[in-house]
Design a protein around this motif. Structure first.
Motif, PDB file in Angstrom:
ATOM      1  N   LYS A   3     -26.363  32.666  21.706  1.00  0.00           N
ATOM      2  CA  LYS A   3     -25.082  32.627  21.009  1.00  0.00           C
ATOM      3  C   LYS A   3     -24.030  33.439  21.746  1.00  0.00           C
ATOM      4  CE  LYS A   3     -25.097  32.284  16.220  1.00  0.00           C
ATOM      5  NZ  LYS A   3     -25.306  32.889  14.900  1.00  0.00           N
ATOM      6  N   VAL A   4     -24.448  34.559  22.316  1.00  0.00           N
ATOM      7  CA  VAL A   4     -23.520  35.428  23.035  1.00  0.00           C
ATOM      8  C   VAL A   4     -22.952  34.701  24.248  1.00  0.00           C
ATOM      9  CG1 VAL A   4     -23.347  37.578  24.346  1.00  0.00           C
ATOM     10  CG2 VAL A   4     -24.635  37.527  22.220  1.00  0.00           C
ATOM     11  N   GLU A   5     -23.809  34.044  25.024  1.00  0.00           N
ATOM     12  CA  GLU A   5     -23.360  33.327  26.208  1.00  0.00           C
ATOM     13  C   GLU A   5     -22.478  32.144  25.829  1.00  0.00           C
ATOM     14  OE1 GLU A   5     -26.574  32.383  28.865  1.00  0.00           O
ATOM     15  OE2 GLU A   5     -27.528  34.296  28.430  1.00  0.00           O
ATOM     16  N   THR A   6     -22.823  31.451  24.755  1.00  0.00           N
ATOM     17  CA  THR A   6     -22.014  30.328  24.290  1.00  0.00           C
ATOM     18  C   THR A   6     -20.639  30.814  23.853  1.00  0.00           C
ATOM     19  OG1 THR A   6     -24.012  29.182  23.570  1.00  0.00           O
ATOM     20  CG2 THR A   6     -21.932  28.402  22.679  1.00  0.00           C
ATOM     21  N   GLY A   7     -20.596  31.939  23.160  1.00  0.00           N
ATOM     22  CA  GLY A   7     -19.319  32.513  22.731  1.00  0.00           C
ATOM     23  C   GLY A   7     -18.462  32.928  23.906  1.00  0.00           C
ATOM     24  N   LEU A   8     -19.081  33.505  24.920  1.00  0.00           N
ATOM     25  CA  LEU A   8     -18.336  33.891  26.125  1.00  0.00           C
ATOM     26  C   LEU A   8     -17.759  32.660  26.809  1.00  0.00           C
ATOM     27  CD1 LEU A   8     -17.520  35.997  28.322  1.00  0.00           C
ATOM     28  CD2 LEU A   8     -19.673  35.422  29.446  1.00  0.00           C
ATOM     29  N   LYS A   9     -18.586  31.633  26.976  1.00  0.00           N
ATOM     30  CA  LYS A   9     -18.128  30.415  27.645  1.00  0.00           C
ATOM     31  C   LYS A   9     -16.979  29.770  26.865  1.00  0.00           C
ATOM     32  CE  LYS A   9     -21.126  27.606  29.580  1.00  0.00           C
ATOM     33  NZ  LYS A   9     -22.160  26.572  29.764  1.00  0.00           N
ATOM     34  N   LYS A  10     -17.117  29.691  25.553  1.00  0.00           N
ATOM     35  CA  LYS A  10     -16.062  29.088  24.734  1.00  0.00           C
ATOM     36  C   LYS A  10     -14.790  29.925  24.784  1.00  0.00           C
ATOM     37  CE  LYS A  10     -18.861  26.634  21.348  1.00  0.00           C
ATOM     38  NZ  LYS A  10     -19.304  26.594  19.945  1.00  0.00           N
ATOM     39  N   GLY A  11     -14.940  31.226  24.681  1.00  0.00           N
ATOM     40  CA  GLY A  11     -13.771  32.109  24.691  1.00  0.00           C
ATOM     41  C   GLY A  11     -13.001  32.044  26.000  1.00  0.00           C
TER      42      GLY A  11
END
Length: 186
Positions: A3-11
């Motif tokens: 989730k952390v990596e997905t949030g970083l990529k989306k952000g």
């Protein structure tokens, strides 16, 4: 992917796209006459074609120095202590520059200008984008405490630097041949 990596990529994708929109808006609202008077984009393909006639080593060393400055900025962003604001600001800034580049090309040449602008950056942008993502992901994981050993952080930076170097090689060797090919077609 966590989730952390997905949030970083989306952000970072959102800030990059917002920067592109700001850059296009800047060109259309504030710089319309300046872009038309400066007129760098009609010569975009001609300049790229002239550069493609040079030797690969000459092109490589000309590109290398400029791209290493950008790599240094992204490495510094990856090492920054308040990582997220620095990475978001850098993503927004480069998106803004990309938006100005695209907006100016479209303003000068219409939809063909966008195609020319994309042709000039096509193969190497995938390597540069991947390397920047790896650098920023590595910095994000370091900030969140997922990378605790300095050697692991350094090796992640080296891998990203290697991918970035492949982008430089692609830009100096493959891109000139692609531009020559496209000029023969058009």
């Amino acid at each position: 992917m966590s989730k952390v990596e997905t949030g970083l990529k989306k952000g970072l994708t959102i800030t990059l796209l917002f920067g592109i929109a700001l850059g296009i808006g800047t060109v259309n609202l504030c710089m319309t006459e300046a872009v038309r008077e400066a007129s760098p984009f009609p010569d975009l393909f001609a300049g790229a074609a002239a550069a493609s006639q040079k030797g690969a080593d000459e092109i490589f060393f000309r590109i290398f120095s400029g791209r290493m400055v950008l790599l240094a900025l992204f490495v510094l962003a990856g090492c920054a202590k308040p990582f997220l604001p620095v990475a978001a600001a850098l993503s927004l800034f480069f998106g803004w520059l990309l938006g100005i580049y695209q907006g100016g090309a479209v303003l000068q040449q219409g939809i063909a200008g966008l195609g020319m602008a994309l042709a000039v950056v096509t193969p190497q942008m995938f390597f540069y984008g991947g390397a920047v993502y790896l650098l920023l992901k590595n910095g994000w994981l370091r900030e969140k405490g997922r990378i605790v050993k300095n050697g692991e952080f350094f090796s992640g930076m080296l891998v990203a630097g290697g991918v970035y170097f492949l982008g430089i090689l692609t830009e100096s060797c493959v891109n000139p041949a692609l531009i020559r090919f496209l000029l023969k077609i058009f």
